[in-house]
Design a protein around this motif. Structure first.
Motif, short mmCIF file in Angstrom:
data_model
loop_
_atom_site.label_atom_id
_atom_site.label_comp_id
_atom_site.label_asym_id
_atom_site.label_seq_id
_atom_site.Cartn_x
_atom_site.Cartn_y
_atom_site.Cartn_z
N MET A 134 36.52 42.41 40.87
CA MET A 134 37.98 42.32 40.94
C MET A 134 38.47 40.89 41.12
O MET A 134 39.66 40.67 41.36
CB MET A 134 38.48 43.18 42.10
CG MET A 134 38.10 44.64 42.02
SD MET A 134 38.88 45.52 40.65
CE MET A 134 40.56 45.62 41.23
N ASP A 135 37.57 39.91 41.00
CA ASP A 135 37.93 38.49 41.14
C ASP A 135 38.59 38.19 42.49
O ASP A 135 39.56 37.44 42.59
CB ASP A 135 38.87 38.07 40.01
CG ASP A 135 38.19 38.13 38.65
OD1 ASP A 135 36.97 37.94 38.57
OD2 ASP A 135 38.89 38.39 37.65
N LEU A 136 38.03 38.79 43.55
CA LEU A 136 38.57 38.61 44.89
C LEU A 136 37.61 37.91 45.85
O LEU A 136 37.91 37.76 47.03
CB LEU A 136 38.94 39.99 45.49
CG LEU A 136 40.10 40.73 44.83
CD1 LEU A 136 40.17 42.16 45.36
CD2 LEU A 136 41.42 40.01 45.08
N THR A 137 36.48 37.46 45.35
CA THR A 137 35.46 36.86 46.22
C THR A 137 36.01 35.68 47.00
O THR A 137 35.72 35.53 48.21
CB THR A 137 34.25 36.41 45.39
OG1 THR A 137 33.70 37.56 44.70
CG2 THR A 137 33.17 35.83 46.29
N ILE A 140 43.72 44.38 46.11
CA ILE A 140 42.89 44.76 47.26
C ILE A 140 42.96 46.28 47.47
O ILE A 140 41.94 46.94 47.74
CB ILE A 140 43.34 44.03 48.53
CG1 ILE A 140 43.13 42.52 48.38
CG2 ILE A 140 42.59 44.55 49.76
CD1 ILE A 140 43.89 41.70 49.40
N SER A 141 44.16 46.84 47.35
CA SER A 141 44.32 48.28 47.50
C SER A 141 43.50 49.04 46.46
O SER A 141 42.84 50.04 46.77
CB SER A 141 45.81 48.65 47.35
OG SER A 141 46.00 50.04 47.45
N ARG A 162 39.60 48.40 32.78
CA ARG A 162 38.66 48.69 31.72
C ARG A 162 37.24 48.30 32.13
O ARG A 162 36.27 48.99 31.80
CB ARG A 162 39.04 47.94 30.44
CG ARG A 162 40.19 48.48 29.65
CD ARG A 162 40.13 49.92 29.18
NE ARG A 162 38.84 50.51 28.90
CZ ARG A 162 38.69 51.77 28.53
NH1 ARG A 162 39.74 52.57 28.40
NH2 ARG A 162 37.50 52.27 28.30
N LYS A 163 37.13 47.20 32.88
CA LYS A 163 35.82 46.76 33.36
C LYS A 163 35.22 47.81 34.31
O LYS A 163 34.02 48.12 34.25
CB LYS A 163 35.95 45.42 34.08
CG LYS A 163 34.63 44.78 34.47
CD LYS A 163 34.83 43.55 35.33
CE LYS A 163 35.62 42.47 34.65
NZ LYS A 163 35.71 41.24 35.48
N VAL A 164 36.06 48.38 35.16
CA VAL A 164 35.61 49.41 36.09
C VAL A 164 35.11 50.64 35.33
O VAL A 164 34.05 51.21 35.62
CB VAL A 164 36.74 49.81 37.06
CG1 VAL A 164 36.36 51.05 37.86
CG2 VAL A 164 37.05 48.66 38.01
#
Length: 255
Positions: free
Chosen positions: A136-139, A157-158, A192-194
């Motif tokens: 999710m590009d949240l690292t 985040i949710s 789509r990645k998920v």
């Protein structure tokens, strides 16, 4: 057999049938859309599928099991999770800890695992969270508090938290609410990645660009009933869908 099957699903509030005998399938590995005008019964359907609202008629089958009478926790442990329109984040926990809280669903065998292999379950949850943060590009935001972040990031985040427990199916309730065009497009890429990673999604959103761009199949409800169910290209030109959104039926009836 579809991963999720709703048959004749009906939810009533007094004399109002918020969901009226809905039949809806989610095929495993698909991104399925659910759209409709305001008040059509979309969130009610998600509440019913996830056990937060009781049904008066119909059945829900998930992964071959009848879960019609199961509670929300049992459905979540079975691999059926959701997001909410309100973000429901733990504001005093970091982004990573928000995901960890969702990743460690206790199961009947959890105590046994903790006795014979302490730290294994925690390590597995931490690995899963790291994977979700990366996907999710949240690292880079893992150690930040939600209150320090933009609305768009809080939305991500949710969504990420719903994936943390490694579910089979996630029901997304308005994940693009409040996002600008670029943020919505980026969300679509991530969804789509998920799905490509093996998680099935049911997407409810008012952002028609997002829904038509990313979904494999779209269901449309109006006044609590399904009025169309087809691939996006067919839904775009469906007269009943156009009338439901543009109000053509009501205009003709007033003349």
């Amino acid at each position: 057999m579809a991963l999720l099957e709703a048959r004749g699903l009906t939810v009533t509030y007094g004399g109002v049938r918020a969901n009226d005998a809905i039949d809806l399938d989610c095929a495993a590995g698909a991104l399925v859309g659910l759209i409709g005008p305001n008040g059509a019964g979309k969130t009610t359907f998600i509440d019913a599928i996830t056990g937060f609202t009781p049904t008066s008629e119909g059945s829900v089958t998930f992964d071959g099991r009848d879960i019609t009478r199961a509670g929300p926790s049992a459905r979540a442990r079975a691999g059926l999770t959701r997001t909410f329109q309100s973000l429901e984040l733990f504001e005093d926990l970091t982004v990573r800890d928000n995901l960890l809280a969702a990743a460690e669903w206790p199961a009947w065998h959890a105590l046994f695992i903790d006795v014979v292999a302490p730290r294994r379950r925690a390590a597995r949850a931490a690995d899963r969270v790291d994977q979700i943060l990366d996907m999710m590009d949240l690292t880079d935001l893992a150690d930040r508090l939600p209150a320090e972040l933009s609305h768009g990031r809080r939305r991500l985040i949710s969504v990420a938290r719903a994936f943390a427990a490694d579910p089979q199916l996630v029901l997304l309730d308005e994940p693009a609410a409040g996002l600008d065009t670029d943020e919505s497009r980026a969300l679509g890429v991530l969804l789509r990645k998920v799905v490509d990673g093996g998680t099935t999604l049911l997407l409810v959103d008012h952002d028609m660009g997002l829904v038509f761009d990313v979904c494999d199949h779209i269901n449309v409800i109006d006044f609590g009933s399904v009025i169309a169910s087809a691939p996006p290209a067919v839904i775009r030109n469906d007269r009943a869908v156009i009338e439901a959104y543009l109000g053509t039926r009501h205009k003709e009836g007033d003349q």
